[in-house]
Design an enzyme around this catalytic site. Structure first.
Site, PDB file in Angstrom:
ATOM      1  N   CYS A 387       0.815  -1.209   0.000  1.00 46.00           N
ATOM      2  CA  CYS A 387       0.000   0.000   0.000  1.00 46.00           C
ATOM      3  C   CYS A 387       0.853   1.264   0.000  1.00 46.00           C
ATOM      4  O   CYS A 387       0.476   2.278  -0.589  1.00 46.00           O
ATOM      5  CB  CYS A 387      -0.907   0.021   1.224  1.00 46.00           C
ATOM      6  SG  CYS A 387      -2.246  -1.179   1.208  1.00 46.00           S
ATOM      7  N   MET A 388       1.996   1.211   0.662  1.00 47.48           N
ATOM      8  CA  MET A 388       2.835   2.408   0.839  1.00 47.48           C
ATOM      9  C   MET A 388       3.782   2.645  -0.324  1.00 47.48           C
ATOM     10  O   MET A 388       4.650   3.519  -0.230  1.00 47.48           O
ATOM     11  CB  MET A 388       3.648   2.289   2.129  1.00 47.48           C
ATOM     12  CG  MET A 388       2.819   2.267   3.393  1.00 47.48           C
ATOM     13  SD  MET A 388       3.830   2.374   4.892  1.00 47.48           S
ATOM     14  CE  MET A 388       4.789   0.856   4.776  1.00 47.48           C
TER      15      MET A 388
END
Length: 401
Positions: A387-388
């Site tokens: 996600c990051m």
């Protein structure tokens, strides 16, 4: 101009886009964290330390790390980009004419770095010393004139690269919708991305990057659930087929709840033929196979079991499945803590949160090397290493890894 290209989840990672958490995360309070999509109030300093460890682990493996706020400041040095992004903020109908004029004057005095800070961290009522008029007077002193964007941390969601094109997504949640205006401006105006063609744009139906997995060159899985809509998946399929970026889209319905907000919260790839998967729903997960049809309309078949449909589309006998956790209770706990949300640096090498002990052990038993990073504070927004990170360059699988 730099060549950016991504055709898989596991090709050797060359360049990645991150956003180091900053002042926008410090805007979170018990009063607003729910609306800003965080489950807890993170310790900002520790979150920054954890993110630095993540970036350091990537650099140690030869990955070029770019930061979104740096690219944004450089983009805002371009007059056209500055005017475009300023106009988008000022178009907020909540402002009213008087406050809009005051905000216009305030933003006009900021240099590119200062403006980038306001566009990411927001502008609080008390920070606008020149505020006035009815709207400003009726605002609570803790309100924001420009809302902060704490979810910028999760750069995967606002764009995804499909081969040599950027898909700037359309985010579903109101708290996140302004994120894509920043990403779109960077790809449109920053010299590094000159000439970049777009496979998707923010004004289209809702699609989020966490729901898009490049299973193999030409094969894309798209989760449909809380964030990505069926209409968004269909629009993406039309765009991708029209540009010749893929031959098969697998549309995967997932539960519309926070624990499974994106497809990459329940499955990620860790090898060319292996997935890490939440076992509590693995057998129930299905996929609709979508291919280009006559006259431009996508042709839909299915549903079929996801693992079978994926293997067929990838032209392999079967996908190897590595389970999250070791038992149903541990699997549920570690799935909630982003145990499935790994970032592959290359085949059989991935980054994962250290807290998911059993899942990481499962990966290593399956021959996958795990780089463990801390994430007690970063995980408060329900996102892991995948996600990051937004990969901008991966080695094409067709050319080896």
């Amino acid at each position: 101009m730099v060549a950016h290209y991504v055709d898989s989840e596991v090709g050797r990672l060359g360049t990645v886009l991150l956003h180091r958490p900053g002042p926008e995360l410090a805007r979170l309070t018990p009063r607003n964290n729910d609306s800003l999509l965080f489950d807890a109030i993170p310790w900002v300093g520790r979150a920054q330390e954890e993110h630095d460890a993540f970036a350091g682990a990537l650099r140690a493996r030869g990955v070029e790390v770019l930061y979104l706020d740096h690219l944004l400041a450089e983009t805002l040095a371009i007059d056209e980009a500055r005017a475009e992004l300023t106009a988008q903020v000022l178009a907020d109908p909540r402002l009213g004419d008087t406050l809009r004029r005051r905000v216009t004057d305030h933003l006009a005095y900021l240099d590119p770095t200062g403006l980038a800070a306001v566009l990411t961290a927001g502008l609080a009522h008390e920070e606008l010393r020149t505020g006035g008029g009815l709207v400003y007077s009726l605002m609570d002193r803790y309100d924001f004139v420009i809302d902060p964007l704490p979810n910028l941390l999760f750069t995967r969601d606002s764009s995804v690269w499909i081969r040599d094109r950027a898909a700037v997504t359309s985010l579903a949640m109101p708290a996140r919708q302004r994120e894509t205006t920043l990403t779109h401006a960077i790809y449109k105006h920053h010299p590094r991305f000159a000439g970049t063609e777009l496979a998707y744009e923010p004004a289209l139906e809702h699609v989020e990057g966490g729901d898009v997995l490049l299973l193999a060159p030409g094969v894309i899985a798209v989760g449909v659930g809380e964030r990505t809509t069926p209409a968004g998946a269909e629009r993406l399929a039309r765009r991708v087929f029209g540009a010749g970026l893929a031959h098969t889209i697998l549309v995967v319905p997932i539960a519309q709840k926070r624990a499974t907000m994106h497809l990459d919260t329940i499955v990620t790839m860790v090898d060319v033929d292996a997935v890490l998967m939440y076992p509590n729903i693995a057998d129930a997960l299905v996929a609709y196979t979508v291919i280009a049809g006559d006259g431009g309309d996508p042709r839909v078949d299915g549903p079929a079991p996801f693992l079978r449909a994926a293997a067929d589309a990838m032209d392999i006998d079967a996908l190897r499945v590595i389970d999250t956790g070791l038992d149903p209770v541990t699997a549920e706990r570690e799935q909630w803590d982003d145990g499935n949300n790994t970032l592959a640096i290359e085949p059989r090498l991935c980054v994962a949160y250290e807290r998911n002990v059993e899942t990481n052990a499962q990966l290593e038993r399956a021959g996958i090397e795990v780089i463990r990073i801390p994430g007690s504070e970063l995980g408060s927004g329900r996102g892991g290493p995948r996600c990051m990170s937004c990969p901008l360059v991966r080695a094409p699988l067709s050319q080896g890894v």
